[in-house]
Design a protein around this motif. Structure first.
Motif, PDB file in Angstrom:
ATOM      1  N   PRO A 243       0.811  -1.223   0.000  1.00 51.09           N
ATOM      2  CA  PRO A 243       0.000   0.000   0.000  1.00 51.09           C
ATOM      3  C   PRO A 243       0.842   1.269   0.000  1.00 51.09           C
ATOM      4  O   PRO A 243       0.393   2.312  -0.459  1.00 51.09           O
ATOM      5  N   TYR A 244       2.080   1.197   0.503  1.00 50.34           N
ATOM      6  CA  TYR A 244       2.945   2.378   0.520  1.00 50.34           C
ATOM      7  C   TYR A 244       3.163   2.919  -0.891  1.00 50.34           C
ATOM      8  O   TYR A 244       3.254   4.125  -1.099  1.00 50.34           O
ATOM      9  N   ASN A 353      -8.524  -3.637   5.082  1.00 50.92           N
ATOM     10  CA  ASN A 353      -9.465  -2.561   5.410  1.00 50.92           C
ATOM     11  C   ASN A 353     -10.901  -2.937   5.088  1.00 50.92           C
ATOM     12  O   ASN A 353     -11.832  -2.697   5.879  1.00 50.92           O
ATOM     13  N   ILE A 354     -11.097  -3.530   3.910  1.00 51.03           N
ATOM     14  CA  ILE A 354     -12.456  -3.857   3.465  1.00 51.03           C
ATOM     15  C   ILE A 354     -13.055  -4.959   4.329  1.00 51.03           C
ATOM     16  O   ILE A 354     -14.210  -4.896   4.746  1.00 51.03           O
ATOM     17  N   GLY A 355     -12.272  -5.985   4.641  1.00 53.41           N
ATOM     18  CA  GLY A 355     -12.777  -7.065   5.487  1.00 53.41           C
ATOM     19  C   GLY A 355     -13.090  -6.598   6.889  1.00 53.41           C
ATOM     20  O   GLY A 355     -14.093  -7.007   7.490  1.00 53.41           O
ATOM     21  N   ALA A 356     -12.245  -5.710   7.431  1.00 54.84           N
ATOM     22  CA  ALA A 356     -12.507  -5.179   8.770  1.00 54.84           C
ATOM     23  C   ALA A 356     -13.802  -4.376   8.783  1.00 54.84           C
ATOM     24  O   ALA A 356     -14.564  -4.434   9.762  1.00 54.84           O
ATOM     25  N   GLY A 357     -14.056  -3.634   7.700  1.00 55.12           N
ATOM     26  CA  GLY A 357     -15.322  -2.896   7.620  1.00 55.12           C
ATOM     27  C   GLY A 357     -16.519  -3.825   7.648  1.00 55.12           C
ATOM     28  O   GLY A 357     -17.537  -3.534   8.291  1.00 55.12           O
ATOM     29  N   CYS A 490      19.861   5.134  22.011  1.00 51.08           N
ATOM     30  CA  CYS A 490      18.736   4.533  22.723  1.00 51.08           C
ATOM     31  C   CYS A 490      17.537   4.502  21.782  1.00 51.08           C
ATOM     32  O   CYS A 490      17.299   5.459  21.038  1.00 51.08           O
ATOM     33  N   VAL A 491      16.784   3.413  21.784  1.00 52.66           N
ATOM     34  CA  VAL A 491      15.670   3.209  20.851  1.00 52.66           C
ATOM     35  C   VAL A 491      14.341   3.177  21.621  1.00 52.66           C
ATOM     36  O   VAL A 491      14.243   2.500  22.652  1.00 52.66           O
ATOM     37  N   HIS A 492      13.364   3.907  21.117  1.00 55.19           N
ATOM     38  CA  HIS A 492      12.011   3.874  21.686  1.00 55.19           C
ATOM     39  C   HIS A 492      10.979   3.838  20.560  1.00 55.19           C
ATOM     40  O   HIS A 492      11.293   4.167  19.408  1.00 55.19           O
ATOM     41  N   VAL A 493       9.773   3.450  20.908  1.00 52.12           N
ATOM     42  CA  VAL A 493       8.647   3.461  19.965  1.00 52.12           C
ATOM     43  C   VAL A 493       7.577   4.388  20.510  1.00 52.12           C
ATOM     44  O   VAL A 493       7.220   4.303  21.695  1.00 52.12           O
ATOM     45  N   ILE A 494       7.057   5.276  19.657  1.00 54.08           N
ATOM     46  CA  ILE A 494       6.002   6.210  20.074  1.00 54.08           C
ATOM     47  C   ILE A 494       4.832   6.143  19.082  1.00 54.08           C
ATOM     48  O   ILE A 494       4.900   5.445  18.072  1.00 54.08           O
ATOM     49  N   ASP A 495       3.796   6.877  19.389  1.00 57.17           N
ATOM     50  CA  ASP A 495       2.586   6.941  18.543  1.00 57.17           C
ATOM     51  C   ASP A 495       1.960   5.560  18.370  1.00 57.17           C
ATOM     52  O   ASP A 495       1.550   5.172  17.268  1.00 57.17           O
ATOM     53  N   THR A 496       1.876   4.829  19.458  1.00 56.05           N
ATOM     54  CA  THR A 496       1.284   3.488  19.396  1.00 56.05           C
ATOM     55  C   THR A 496      -0.168   3.479  19.862  1.00 56.05           C
ATOM     56  O   THR A 496      -0.752   2.411  20.014  1.00 56.05           O
ATOM     57  N   GLY A 497      -0.741   4.642  20.090  1.00 56.76           N
ATOM     58  CA  GLY A 497      -2.098   4.711  20.605  1.00 56.76           C
ATOM     59  C   GLY A 497      -3.118   4.118  19.653  1.00 56.76           C
ATOM     60  O   GLY A 497      -2.890   4.034  18.441  1.00 56.76           O
ATOM     61  N   PRO A 498      -4.269   3.683  20.172  1.00 57.48           N
ATOM     62  CA  PRO A 498      -5.290   3.049  19.326  1.00 57.48           C
ATOM     63  C   PRO A 498      -5.860   4.013  18.302  1.00 57.48           C
ATOM     64  O   PRO A 498      -6.047   5.192  18.575  1.00 57.48           O
ATOM     65  N   LYS A 499      -6.119   3.512  17.125  1.00 60.64           N
ATOM     66  CA  LYS A 499      -6.743   4.293  16.066  1.00 60.64           C
ATOM     67  C   LYS A 499      -8.254   4.387  16.312  1.00 60.64           C
ATOM     68  O   LYS A 499      -8.853   3.469  16.879  1.00 60.64           O
ATOM     69  N   PRO A 500      -8.898   5.477  15.870  1.00 65.25           N
ATOM     70  CA  PRO A 500     -10.357   5.584  16.034  1.00 65.25           C
ATOM     71  C   PRO A 500     -11.078   4.490  15.245  1.00 65.25           C
ATOM     72  O   PRO A 500     -10.789   4.280  14.065  1.00 65.25           O
ATOM     73  N   VAL A 501     -11.984   3.787  15.889  1.00 70.67           N
ATOM     74  CA  VAL A 501     -12.718   2.709  15.225  1.00 70.67           C
ATOM     75  C   VAL A 501     -13.567   3.260  14.079  1.00 70.67           C
ATOM     76  O   VAL A 501     -13.827   2.563  13.091  1.00 70.67           O
ATOM     77  N   ASP A 502     -13.973   4.532  14.161  1.00 73.06           N
ATOM     78  CA  ASP A 502     -14.804   5.120  13.109  1.00 73.06           C
ATOM     79  C   ASP A 502     -14.145   5.022  11.735  1.00 73.06           C
ATOM     80  O   ASP A 502     -14.830   4.962  10.716  1.00 73.06           O
ATOM     81  N   LYS A 503     -12.821   5.032  11.702  1.00 68.04           N
ATOM     82  CA  LYS A 503     -12.129   4.991  10.417  1.00 68.04           C
ATOM     83  C   LYS A 503     -12.411   3.704   9.658  1.00 68.04           C
ATOM     84  O   LYS A 503     -12.284   3.649   8.441  1.00 68.04           O
ATOM     85  N   LEU A 504     -12.772   2.637  10.375  1.00 67.64           N
ATOM     86  CA  LEU A 504     -13.117   1.382   9.713  1.00 67.64           C
ATOM     87  C   LEU A 504     -14.312   1.547   8.796  1.00 67.64           C
ATOM     88  O   LEU A 504     -14.413   0.903   7.747  1.00 67.64           O
ATOM     89  N   LEU A 505     -15.266   2.375   9.178  1.00 67.03           N
ATOM     90  CA  LEU A 505     -16.471   2.574   8.376  1.00 67.03           C
ATOM     91  C   LEU A 505     -16.379   3.787   7.465  1.00 67.03           C
ATOM     92  O   LEU A 505     -16.922   3.779   6.366  1.00 67.03           O
ATOM     93  N   TRP A 508     -11.088   4.143   5.773  1.00 66.46           N
ATOM     94  CA  TRP A 508     -10.170   3.187   5.153  1.00 66.46           C
ATOM     95  C   TRP A 508     -10.782   2.425   3.971  1.00 66.46           C
ATOM     96  O   TRP A 508     -10.158   2.351   2.905  1.00 66.46           O
ATOM     97  N   PRO A 509     -11.986   1.833   4.099  1.00 69.65           N
ATOM     98  CA  PRO A 509     -12.546   1.172   2.910  1.00 69.65           C
ATOM     99  C   PRO A 509     -12.796   2.156   1.768  1.00 69.65           C
ATOM    100  O   PRO A 509     -12.603   1.815   0.600  1.00 69.65           O
TER     101      PRO A 509
END
Length: 539
Positions: A243-244, A353-357, A490-505, A508-509
Motif C-alpha cells: 500500500p505504501y 481494510n475492506i474485510g474489517a469494515g 537509545c531506541v524507543h517506539v512512540i505513537d502506538t495509541g489506538p486508532k479511532p474505530v470510526d475509520k473502519l467505516l 479506510w474502505p
C-alpha cells in the motif's frame, strides 16, 4: 464521595473511592489519590494498592515521605515529590501530527535543567469531524496488548496530567502562529482532552548535544484477506503491491505530485526496512525523497527538508542515518531487532481494510454501536480475556482460516469469487466476541503501520545525561563505533495509541474504493507501473 486535605499551602490531596455493582451489591473497586495544584490548576493521579495505604498517604500530610512506601503505592508521576506542572510559558511548540501537539521545554528552562532529564507535553486536539470524545481517564493500560507483548521494552510510560482551560488557552495563544496553516483550519485546541501526557524528551535524551532520528517504517505486509472482492484485487493487486507504493508513488496525498514509479533499486521498500535488509539504503532513499516518514532533530530542533539538504547540514544527516543503521543492527535481542518486532504486530492484519469494515458492520448489527466499540477496546487492551473460553479460541482459529490465507502469495494464487463468498458467509455466522477480537487485532496492526521509532544518539564525550553504558535505559540502547568515535544510542517506539474505530467505516474502505477508481481512470496499473516491476512478496 471524596476526602480532601490541604497539602503544602498550594494544593489539595483527595481520596476518591470507586464503587461498582456486583451481584446486586455495591463493592469497592478501586481507590485513587488526586493531587490538585490550585496555583496551576493541574492534577496528577495516583493509585493506591489498598484502603489502608490510601488512608496512610492521605493522613500523613507529608506527601513525599509517604511515597517512599513503594510496596503500598504505585505512582504514575515521574517525580511525585513535585507533582505540579511548570507555568505555560515554560513550554515551547515543537511539532504536531494526527491529533497530538507536542510541546518541549523552552531554551531558558533547559538551561536551568543542565544535566537533568527534560520532558515533553503532549496535548490531544480534536477536529470538528471527530466522532468520539477524547478519553477522560487513564484507567486502561497505557499500551495495547500486542505492543506490550512484542515491544514492551521500547515503550514509554506516560504521566497523565489534567490541564485547566486557562492553561490550554495560554498554550494555544502562543502556539497558533507557529502551527502549519493547513492544520489550523481543521484542528484546534477548543476541544482539548482533559488529559495530557508528560513523556521524556527523546530529542534531548542525552542532553543538549543529542541527535534524534524518527522513522515511520509504514506498512510492510501485503493483504492476505479472503474478504477482498476479486474485482477490487484485480484493480489494486493487493496481494502483490504494498500500500505504501499507492499512497506515496502513484497517488500521493496532501497536494504532492505523483512521482515516476522508481525502479527496484531506487524505491523505498517498507518490508526490507522492517526485515533489516539494507537499512542504510532505505534511510537514504527516504531522505532523498524528502519523505514524511523520516525526520531528523538536532539539539531538540527539527531539521526541515530545506535545512537537511543545505551543504552545512547534509553531512549531519548522513552521519545520523549511518549511526541509526548501526544502532538498529547492534540493538538486536534474541536474533530480532526492533523493526522485526514491529513487523510481528503488523502481521496481525489478516482482514484488510475492506474485510474489517464488513466485520464491524456485522458486530454493530448484533450489539449496537456503543457496545461494539467497547468490546473492541476491551480486546485491544485484553481486559476481556478472562471471559475467553477454549470453545471461543477454537471458533476464532477456524474462522480465521476461512477468512484469510496463510501468506499473500497463497492468496494471490488461490483467491476466487467462490472463496470470497465463502468468507463473507463465515462473517455472518461469527459470534460477537470473535468479531471483536479480530477487529482488535486489526486495529493494533493499523497502529503498528503508523507508529514511529525514535533513535536518540550522542557522542559519548558530549553526553550530559547518562547512567550505565547506554544512557538511561540499557535495555533499549548501547553504543556503536562510527568514524572512529563512540556514540551512545537509545531506541524507543512512540505513537502506538489506538486508532479511532470510526475509520473502519468512514475512511479506510473508502480510500481503497477511490484508489480503484483512480486506477481505472489511468487505464490500469500497467500504465502506472513499469513492466520491470518485481512483485514484492513477504519473506
Amino acid at each position: 464521595m471524596s476526602i480532601r486535605q490541604s497539602y503544602d499551602n498550594c494544593g489539595t490531596l483527595s481520596l476518591l473511592p470507586t464503587f461498582g455493582q456486583r451481584q446486586d451489591k455495591f463493592a469497592l473497586e478501586s481507590i485513587s489519590l488526586v493531587y490538585e495544584n490550585t496555583r496551576t490548576s493541574s492534577r496528577i493521579y495516583f493509585s493506591a494498592a489498598n484502603l489502608s495505604s490510601a488512608f496512610t498517604l492521605l493522613l500523613a500530610g507529608r506527601f513525599h515521605l509517604s511515597l517512599s512506601q513503594q510496596q503500598d503505592m504505585k505512582a504514575t508521576a515521574c517525580d511525585p515529590t513535585r507533582p505540579s506542572l511548570p507555568p505555560p510559558s515554560a513550554w515551547q511548540y515543537r511539532i504536531e501530527g494526527g491529533e497530538t501537539v507536542v510541546f518541549c521545554y523552552s531554551p531558558k528552562r533547559c538551561e536551568k535543567l543542565h544535566g537533568q532529564a527534560r520532558q515533553v507535553l503532549c496535548i490531544t486536539i480534536m477536529s470538528a469531524r471527530a466522532h468520539r470524545a477524547p478519553p477522560k481517564h487513564h484507567k486502561r493500560p497505557a499500551h495495547q496488548a500486542l505492543f506490550r507483548r512484542h515491544l514492551r521494552r521500547y515503550l514509554l510510560e506516560p504521566v497523565y496530567v489534567t490541564l485547566s482551560e486557562s492553561y490550554v488557552k495560554q498554550l494555544a495563544t502562543a502556539t497558533e502562529p507557529l502551527r502549519p496553516i493547513a492544520r489550523r483550519k481543521v484542528k484546534n485546541f477548543g476541544t482539548a482532552s482533559p488529559l495530557a501526557k508528560l513523556l521524556p524528551d527523546l530529542a534531548l535524551w542525552f542532553g543538549g548535544e543529542t541527535l534524534l532520528v524518527e522513522i515511520k517504517p509504514k506498512c510492510g505486509v501485503l493483504s492476505r484477506s479472503a474478504l477482498v472482492h476479486p474485482d477490487i484485487n484485480d484493480a489494486l493487486q493487493k496481494f502483490k503491491i504494498p500500500p505504501y507504493y499507492f499512497t506515496n508513488y502513484l497517488f500521493p496525498s496532501c497536494g504532492r505530485e505523483a512521482m515516476d514509479f522508481p525502479d527496484q533499486e531506487h524505491r523505498y521498500d517498507p518490508l526490507k526496512m522492517l526485515l533489516g535488509i539494507d537499512i542504510e539504503l532505505q534511510l537514504k532513499i527516504l531522505h532523498e525523497e524528502r519523505s514524511r516518514s523520516l525526520r531528523i532533530f538536532n539539539r531538540g530542533a527539527r531539521l526541515s527538508h530545506e535545512d537537511a539538504t543545505c551543504a552545512c547540514n547534509d553531512g549531519l544527516c548522513t552521519l545520523a542515518l549511518g549511526i541509526t543503521a548501526k544502532a538498529v543492527a547492534d540493538e538486536s535481542r534474541d536474533g530480532e531487532h526492533c523493526f522485526r518486532k514491529l513487523l510481528a504486530v503488523q502481521r496481525h492484519d489478516y482482514l484488510d481494510n475492506i474485510g474489517a469494515g464488513l466485520l464491524l458492520k456485522h458486530l454493530i448489527s448484533m450489539v449496537g454501536v456503543a457496545r461494539a466499540y467497547e468490546m473492541i477496546e476491551q480486546y485491544e487492551f485484553m481486559r476481556g480475556a478472562e471471559k475467553w473460553t477454549a470453545e471461543d479460541e477454537s471458533e476464532f482459529r477456524a474462522s480465521k482460516q476461512i477468512i484469510s490465507y496463510e501468506t499473500a502469495e497463497e492468496a494471490d494464487r488461490l483467491h476466487s469469487h467462490e472463496g470470497y463468498f465463502h468468507a463473507t458467509e463465515e462473517v455472518a455466522r461469527m459470534k460477537p466476541n470473535v468479531c471483536a477480537r479480530m477487529l482488535a487485532e486489526f486495529m493494533q496492526a493499523a497502529a503498528a503501520k503508523d507508529c514511529s521509532f525514535m533513535i536518540s544518539m550522542c557522542r559519548e564525550d558530549k553526553a550530559e545525561i547518562r547512567q550505565g553504558k547506554a544512557g538511561r535505559d540499557d535495555k533499549t540502547g548501547g553504543f556503536v563505533q562510527h568514524e572512529g568515535r563512540k556514540w551512545l544510542y537509545c531506541v524507543h517506539v512512540i505513537d502506538t495509541g489506538p486508532k479511532p474505530v470510526d475509520k473502519l467505516l468512514l475512511k479506510w474502505p473508502a480510500v481503497d474504493l477511490e484508489l480503484r477508481k483512480s486506477v481505472f481512470a489511468a487505464g490500469g496499473l500497467d500504465k502506472l507501473i513499469s513492466p520491470s516491476f518485481e512483485d514484492c512478496q513477504e519473506s
